[in-house]
Design a protein around this motif. Structure first.
Motif, PDB file in Angstrom:
ATOM      1  N   ALA A 101       0.051  37.780 -47.754  1.00  0.00           N
ATOM      2  CA  ALA A 101       0.175  37.058 -47.462  1.00  0.00           C
ATOM      3  C   ALA A 101      -0.017  35.673 -47.396  1.00  0.00           C
ATOM      4  N   ARG A 105      -5.417  37.837 -43.558  1.00  0.00           N
ATOM      5  CA  ARG A 105      -5.283  38.893 -42.174  1.00  0.00           C
ATOM      6  C   ARG A 105      -6.779  38.983 -42.090  1.00  0.00           C
ATOM      7  N   ASP A 296       2.963  39.774 -29.372  1.00  0.00           N
ATOM      8  CA  ASP A 296       2.915  38.656 -29.598  1.00  0.00           C
ATOM      9  C   ASP A 296       2.127  37.769 -31.209  1.00  0.00           C
ATOM     10  N   HIS A 298       2.068  39.994 -34.269  1.00  0.00           N
ATOM     11  CA  HIS A 298       2.748  40.196 -34.580  1.00  0.00           C
ATOM     12  C   HIS A 298       4.174  38.585 -35.033  1.00  0.00           C
ATOM     13  N   ARG A 299       4.306  38.401 -34.388  1.00  0.00           N
ATOM     14  CA  ARG A 299       4.954  37.198 -34.471  1.00  0.00           C
ATOM     15  C   ARG A 299       5.060  35.765 -35.230  1.00  0.00           C
ATOM     16  N   GLU A 300       6.884  35.726 -35.980  1.00  0.00           N
ATOM     17  CA  GLU A 300       6.140  34.356 -36.919  1.00  0.00           C
ATOM     18  C   GLU A 300       6.253  33.405 -36.240  1.00  0.00           C
ATOM     19  N   SER A 327       6.009  30.566 -43.548  1.00  0.00           N
ATOM     20  CA  SER A 327       6.293  31.431 -42.593  1.00  0.00           C
ATOM     21  C   SER A 327       4.734  32.038 -42.508  1.00  0.00           C
ATOM     22  N   ARG A 329       2.421  35.137 -39.733  1.00  0.00           N
ATOM     23  CA  ARG A 329       2.066  35.448 -38.812  1.00  0.00           C
ATOM     24  C   ARG A 329       1.204  34.610 -37.735  1.00  0.00           C
ATOM     25  N   ASP A 331      -1.154  35.215 -35.029  1.00  0.00           N
ATOM     26  CA  ASP A 331      -2.631  35.680 -35.395  1.00  0.00           C
ATOM     27  C   ASP A 331      -3.197  34.667 -36.268  1.00  0.00           C
ATOM     28  N   ASP A 332      -2.928  34.838 -37.716  1.00  0.00           N
ATOM     29  CA  ASP A 332      -3.257  34.195 -39.325  1.00  0.00           C
ATOM     30  C   ASP A 332      -3.686  32.812 -38.853  1.00  0.00           C
TER      31      ASP A 332
END
Length: 371
Positions: A101, A105, A296, A298-300, A327, A329, A331-332
């Motif tokens: 990603a 993560r 939320d 996993h939200r992008e 783009s 996540r 949380d990341d």
């Protein structure tokens, strides 16, 4: 959880390989199974588009753990053909997994390494004490203290000479208890222990407890076993888990109190992706609060090259002057932001039976440095 150790992950651009490996199983065929895991994680990354050099670096790093006696697991973060960080885990992951990603993560680390409470177990008797350091990853001697050795036992006689002798016994024990408390305070300061677990007779534990500095009183746990006992792993784990749960509950209470608006209608907490993105851009997050199973997570969102370049919509980044965007996540992105501003993060997973309305919306919230 102090996130300073994650700084190496944000010193270079992505994409990143993030791998979590379970090392908790130990059997005759463990080396063979771990070799298979190394190859599987490499293939998984390749299937997601990772470059060959990074896949090879991850495969080799896992293969080197074939004979590792580690009790839980390991996380590996790699890019450009090199593993940049490979912290041991304080808990085993539910499964092996690999992700390729734009950002590392790192959110699983909040549960797998975060709040690994360190305990000093003090085995106390009237002659002194032995100290043992206990955490999810360590069990080692942490020193000892020897007090006055004579006299230390009472007698049953009531004449004057025996009463005088018993007074000397009491004086000896009071002296020894003070020495044990002093040594234990020093040990706690050196190890930064979260807990002090006292093992011994009720009176011995209480006397040492009373002589500890007041700043340490809330860290003390009295073991259920008496003198001469050696605590089982389960006893220590129970004390450590209780400490972690209470800390998470206290942080949730802080969040709930900060969520309520002040007299001017301003809150010192934020929740929901748009509010958190705005707070992160302005470096206002004082502590990130995460429920890893939140809707939320996993939200992008959209990110730029710098930690404070993040937005809900790609066009928002362009308005801010950022030409390059990816783009990622949410949380990341938020973890990268709080690492850059030296803010901590905490997982609410240990909180038991929390009401849904008390959890930050979507599983993400923050205490703010200013409203």
């Amino acid at each position: 959880m102090d996130l300073a150790f994650l700084h190496p992950l944000y010193e270079h651009p992505g994409p990143w390989a993030s791998v979590y490996v379970d090392l908790s199983r130990h059997a005759e065929d463990t080396p063979h199974q771990r070799q298979l895991t190394a190859e599987a994680m490499s293939r998984e990354l390749a299937g997601q588009g990772a470059d060959e050099a990074t896949c090879r670096a991850v495969r080799d790093a896992i293969a080197e753990l074939k004979h590792s006696p580690e009790p839980h697991g390991r996380a590996l973060f790699a890019r450009a053909g090199k593993v940049a960080l490979d912290p041991p885990l304080a808990r085993a992951p539910q499964r092996d997994r690999a992700v390729w990603a734009p950002l590392p993560r790192a959110t699983p680390l909040l549960d797998l390494t975060g709040e690994d409470a360190v305990a000093v177990v003090a085995y106390i008797d009237r002659r002194g004490a032995d100290f043992e350091l206990r955490s999810a990853l360590a069990r080692e001697k942490a020193g000892s203290v020897t007090g006055r050795q004579w006299p230390v036992h009472r007698t049953g006689s009531a004449d004057w000479s025996e009463r005088h002798f018993q007074l000397r016994v009491e004086n000896t024990w009071e002296h020894n208890a003070a020495e044990i408390a002093d040594a234990l305070a020093v040990c706690q300061e050196e190890t930064r222990a979260d807990l002090l677990i006292l093992v011994g007779d009720d009176r011995e534990r209480q006397t040492v407890h009373e002589r500890l500095p007041k700043r340490l009183h809330e860290r003390v746990v009295a073991a259920r076993h008496g003198a001469g006992s050696r605590l089982l792993d389960g006893d220590v784990e129970e004390a450590r888990a209780t400490h972690v749960r209470r800390h998470a509950e206290a942080e949730l209470e802080r969040f709930l109190a900060a969520r309520a608006p002040d007299e001017e209608g301003r809150a010192r907490a934020a929740e929901g992706v748009p509010a958190l993105i705005e707070a992160a851009r302005e470096h206002r997050i004082d502590e990130l609060v995460v429920r890893p199973d939140g809707s939320d997570i996993h939200r992008e969102v959209w990110i730029g090259e710098d930690a404070d370049q993040l937005a809900v919509r790609r066009t928002d980044l362009k308005i801010l002057g950022e030409q390059n965007s990816w783009s990622a996540r949410v949380d990341d992105a938020l973890l990268r932001s709080v690492v850059a501003t030296n803010a901590p993060a905490i997982s609410l997973t240990p909180v038991e039976a929390a009401r849904e309305q008390d959890i930050p919306a979507g599983g993400l919230g923050a205490l703010l440095r200013w409203p």
